[in-house]
Structures are given as C-alpha cells and as structure tokens.
Design a protein around this motif. Structure first.
Motif, PDB file in Angstrom:
ATOM      1  N   ASP A  27       0.847  -1.214   0.084  1.00  0.00           N
ATOM      2  CA  ASP A  27      -0.137   0.030  -0.053  1.00  0.00           C
ATOM      3  C   ASP A  27       0.945   1.386  -0.025  1.00  0.00           C
ATOM      4  O   ASP A  27       2.280   1.325  -0.346  1.00  0.00           O
ATOM      5  N   GLU A  28       0.427   2.491   0.307  1.00  0.00           N
ATOM      6  CA  GLU A  28       0.962   3.571   0.219  1.00  0.00           C
ATOM      7  C   GLU A  28       1.951   3.577   1.300  1.00  0.00           C
ATOM      8  O   GLU A  28       1.751   3.491   2.311  1.00  0.00           O
ATOM      9  N   ALA A  29       3.182   4.193   1.027  1.00  0.00           N
ATOM     10  CA  ALA A  29       4.114   4.577   1.932  1.00  0.00           C
ATOM     11  C   ALA A  29       5.184   5.506   1.639  1.00  0.00           C
ATOM     12  O   ALA A  29       5.067   5.947   0.274  1.00  0.00           O
ATOM     13  N   LEU A  30       5.707   6.467   2.163  1.00  0.00           N
ATOM     14  CA  LEU A  30       6.640   7.270   1.659  1.00  0.00           C
ATOM     15  C   LEU A  30       8.008   6.564   1.174  1.00  0.00           C
ATOM     16  O   LEU A  30       8.302   5.473   1.781  1.00  0.00           O
ATOM     17  N   THR A  31       8.234   6.907  -0.156  1.00  0.00           N
ATOM     18  CA  THR A  31       9.010   6.104  -1.041  1.00  0.00           C
ATOM     19  C   THR A  31      10.084   7.124  -1.493  1.00  0.00           C
ATOM     20  O   THR A  31       9.953   8.045  -1.901  1.00  0.00           O
ATOM     21  N   VAL A  32      11.367   6.642  -1.198  1.00  0.00           N
ATOM     22  CA  VAL A  32      12.638   7.497  -1.428  1.00  0.00           C
ATOM     23  C   VAL A  32      13.497   6.483  -2.407  1.00  0.00           C
ATOM     24  O   VAL A  32      13.883   5.249  -1.938  1.00  0.00           O
ATOM     25  N   ASN A  33      13.804   6.807  -3.640  1.00  0.00           N
ATOM     26  CA  ASN A  33      14.846   6.039  -4.374  1.00  0.00           C
ATOM     27  C   ASN A  33      16.062   6.834  -4.464  1.00  0.00           C
ATOM     28  O   ASN A  33      16.274   7.830  -4.975  1.00  0.00           O
ATOM     29  N   MET A  34      17.452   6.053  -4.138  1.00  0.00           N
ATOM     30  CA  MET A  34      18.651   6.793  -4.237  1.00  0.00           C
ATOM     31  C   MET A  34      19.457   5.608  -4.846  1.00  0.00           C
ATOM     32  O   MET A  34      19.441   4.562  -4.753  1.00  0.00           O
ATOM     33  N   ASN A  35      20.745   6.229  -5.381  1.00  0.00           N
ATOM     34  CA  ASN A  35      21.966   5.421  -5.829  1.00  0.00           C
ATOM     35  C   ASN A  35      23.008   5.977  -5.505  1.00  0.00           C
ATOM     36  O   ASN A  35      23.236   7.095  -5.344  1.00  0.00           O
ATOM     37  N   ASN A  36      24.073   5.099  -5.546  1.00  0.00           N
ATOM     38  CA  ASN A  36      25.486   5.527  -5.308  1.00  0.00           C
ATOM     39  C   ASN A  36      26.152   5.323  -6.763  1.00  0.00           C
ATOM     40  O   ASN A  36      26.582   4.302  -6.960  1.00  0.00           O
ATOM     41  N   PRO A  37      26.347   6.595  -7.776  1.00  0.00           N
ATOM     42  CA  PRO A  37      26.729   6.159  -8.984  1.00  0.00           C
ATOM     43  C   PRO A  37      28.210   5.734  -8.954  1.00  0.00           C
ATOM     44  O   PRO A  37      28.539   4.914  -9.796  1.00  0.00           O
ATOM     45  N   THR A  38      28.929   6.026  -7.930  1.00  0.00           N
ATOM     46  CA  THR A  38      30.418   5.752  -7.803  1.00  0.00           C
ATOM     47  C   THR A  38      30.562   4.070  -7.638  1.00  0.00           C
ATOM     48  O   THR A  38      31.585   3.714  -8.593  1.00  0.00           O
ATOM     49  N   CYS A  39      29.846   3.343  -7.038  1.00  0.00           N
ATOM     50  CA  CYS A  39      29.866   1.984  -6.963  1.00  0.00           C
ATOM     51  C   CYS A  39      28.885   1.065  -7.364  1.00  0.00           C
ATOM     52  O   CYS A  39      28.808  -0.154  -7.756  1.00  0.00           O
ATOM     53  N   GLY A  40      27.389   1.848  -7.769  1.00  0.00           N
ATOM     54  CA  GLY A  40      26.349   1.110  -8.363  1.00  0.00           C
ATOM     55  C   GLY A  40      25.303   0.742  -7.502  1.00  0.00           C
ATOM     56  O   GLY A  40      24.316  -0.028  -7.837  1.00  0.00           O
ATOM     57  N   ASP A  41      25.673   0.939  -6.314  1.00  0.00           N
ATOM     58  CA  ASP A  41      24.499   0.845  -4.926  1.00  0.00           C
ATOM     59  C   ASP A  41      23.317   1.388  -5.447  1.00  0.00           C
ATOM     60  O   ASP A  41      23.403   2.569  -5.661  1.00  0.00           O
ATOM     61  N   ARG A  42      22.083   0.825  -5.292  1.00  0.00           N
ATOM     62  CA  ARG A  42      20.976   1.596  -5.244  1.00  0.00           C
ATOM     63  C   ARG A  42      19.962   1.064  -4.336  1.00  0.00           C
ATOM     64  O   ARG A  42      19.933  -0.128  -3.759  1.00  0.00           O
ATOM     65  N   ILE A  43      18.960   1.835  -3.715  1.00  0.00           N
ATOM     66  CA  ILE A  43      18.229   1.556  -2.815  1.00  0.00           C
ATOM     67  C   ILE A  43      16.719   2.072  -3.029  1.00  0.00           C
ATOM     68  O   ILE A  43      16.712   3.256  -3.478  1.00  0.00           O
ATOM     69  N   GLN A  44      15.869   1.514  -2.364  1.00  0.00           N
ATOM     70  CA  GLN A  44      14.284   2.140  -2.644  1.00  0.00           C
ATOM     71  C   GLN A  44      14.040   1.797  -1.003  1.00  0.00           C
ATOM     72  O   GLN A  44      13.934   0.642  -0.687  1.00  0.00           O
ATOM     73  N   LEU A  45      13.747   2.864  -0.329  1.00  0.00           N
ATOM     74  CA  LEU A  45      13.395   2.793   0.970  1.00  0.00           C
ATOM     75  C   LEU A  45      12.074   3.279   1.055  1.00  0.00           C
ATOM     76  O   LEU A  45      11.702   4.274   0.519  1.00  0.00           O
ATOM     77  N   GLN A  46      11.235   2.367   1.908  1.00  0.00           N
ATOM     78  CA  GLN A  46       9.731   2.991   2.060  1.00  0.00           C
ATOM     79  C   GLN A  46       9.655   2.898   3.510  1.00  0.00           C
ATOM     80  O   GLN A  46       9.942   2.201   4.281  1.00  0.00           O
ATOM     81  N   MET A  47       8.775   4.007   4.046  1.00  0.00           N
ATOM     82  CA  MET A  47       8.386   4.239   5.313  1.00  0.00           C
ATOM     83  C   MET A  47       7.208   4.687   5.444  1.00  0.00           C
ATOM     84  O   MET A  47       6.530   5.432   4.449  1.00  0.00           O
ATOM     85  N   LYS A  48       6.490   4.163   6.532  1.00  0.00           N
ATOM     86  CA  LYS A  48       5.098   4.372   7.043  1.00  0.00           C
ATOM     87  C   LYS A  48       5.241   5.487   8.432  1.00  0.00           C
ATOM     88  O   LYS A  48       6.115   4.959   9.368  1.00  0.00           O
ATOM     89  N   VAL A  49       4.934   6.589   8.206  1.00  0.00           N
ATOM     90  CA  VAL A  49       5.041   7.453   9.246  1.00  0.00           C
ATOM     91  C   VAL A  49       3.829   7.924   9.761  1.00  0.00           C
ATOM     92  O   VAL A  49       2.923   8.219   8.973  1.00  0.00           O
TER      93      VAL A  49
END
Length: 143
Positions: A27-49
C-alpha cells in the motif's frame, strides 16, 4: 584482526545474508529512491510515518555488503522512533562514518548492531556505501 573486528564483520555479514525488513509495502508508503553512482549501489526505502513516528520501514535494492547491511540495520533501528530522533540518529551515524563522533556519543545513543559499521570510517571510499540508506531516510523524512 582483533576479536572485535571479527565480531563486527560477522554482524555485517549476518545483515547482508539475512536482511531485516527487505521488501516493499503493498500500500501507500513514503518512498525514496537513491543510488551511489560511484559503485552502483541502489536502494528504494519505504517508510510509514504516523503521528510523527516511523511505524515501519522496508527497503529493496542491490549493492555491496556494506550498503545492504547498513540498510537492514537502519530499518531496524528507526522503526518505532519519532521522526526527530531518527534524524538525530542519522546525523550521529554520518558523523560516526566520518570519524567525528565521540565514543561517549556512540555509547549514549545505544546504536546496537549499527556500531558494527564504525570500522567503515577507515575506508573513505566505502562511507558512501554505508550512508546511502541513511541519506534516503533523511531525504524522505525531511520532505
């Protein structure tokens, strides 16, 4: 290698091999997508507040053991925290990664498994890996 370094490595690998809170909310959650272009790490973080408190946090992504372990540890740590405390913990974590936090501050904050990442500060190229999930959390909670 000291026994403490060995313990920290085992904690990091445990979170990497058996990540906590990995997955997505349906369902709905606060969603943030970030990546580290230096090494290719990527994350999608979802939080319910709710009512100024992080009630749940989950992540998906791919990357090195440091970035994925840090995301696992961070989601465990912030679940149940009020937003202000979560942001203060992120600030302390960032200072810890830069080698600027004192032992007293770290001990007082009772960071639990997160303390295992303290050694990353000795490897400047890996600091961005460790802080990726934390930066995503800060971005999401500040917006």
């Amino acid at each position: 290698m000291s026994s403490l370094d060995d313990l920290y490595r085992r904690v990091i690998m445990d979170h990497y091999q058996k990540p906590r809170n990995k997955g997505e909310f349906g369902d709905e959650a606060l969603t943030v997508n970030m990546n580290n272009p230096t090494c290719g790490d990527r994350i999608q973080l979802q939080m319910k507040v709710e009512d100024g408190k992080v009630t749940e946090a989950r992540f998906t992504g791919e990357g090195c053991s440091i970035s994925m372990s840090s995301a696992s540890m961070m989601t465990e740590a912030i679940t149940g925290m009020d937003v202000d405390r979560a942001l203060k913990t992120a600030e302390l974590f960032s200072r810890m990664m830069k080698g600027e936090a004192t032992e007293d501050e770290i001990e007082e904050a009772d960071l639990g498994d997160i303390e295992a990442l303290q050694g990353v500060s000795k490897f400047p190229a890996r600091i961005k890996c460790a802080t990726l999930a934390w930066k995503a959390m800060e971005k999401g909670l500040r917006e």
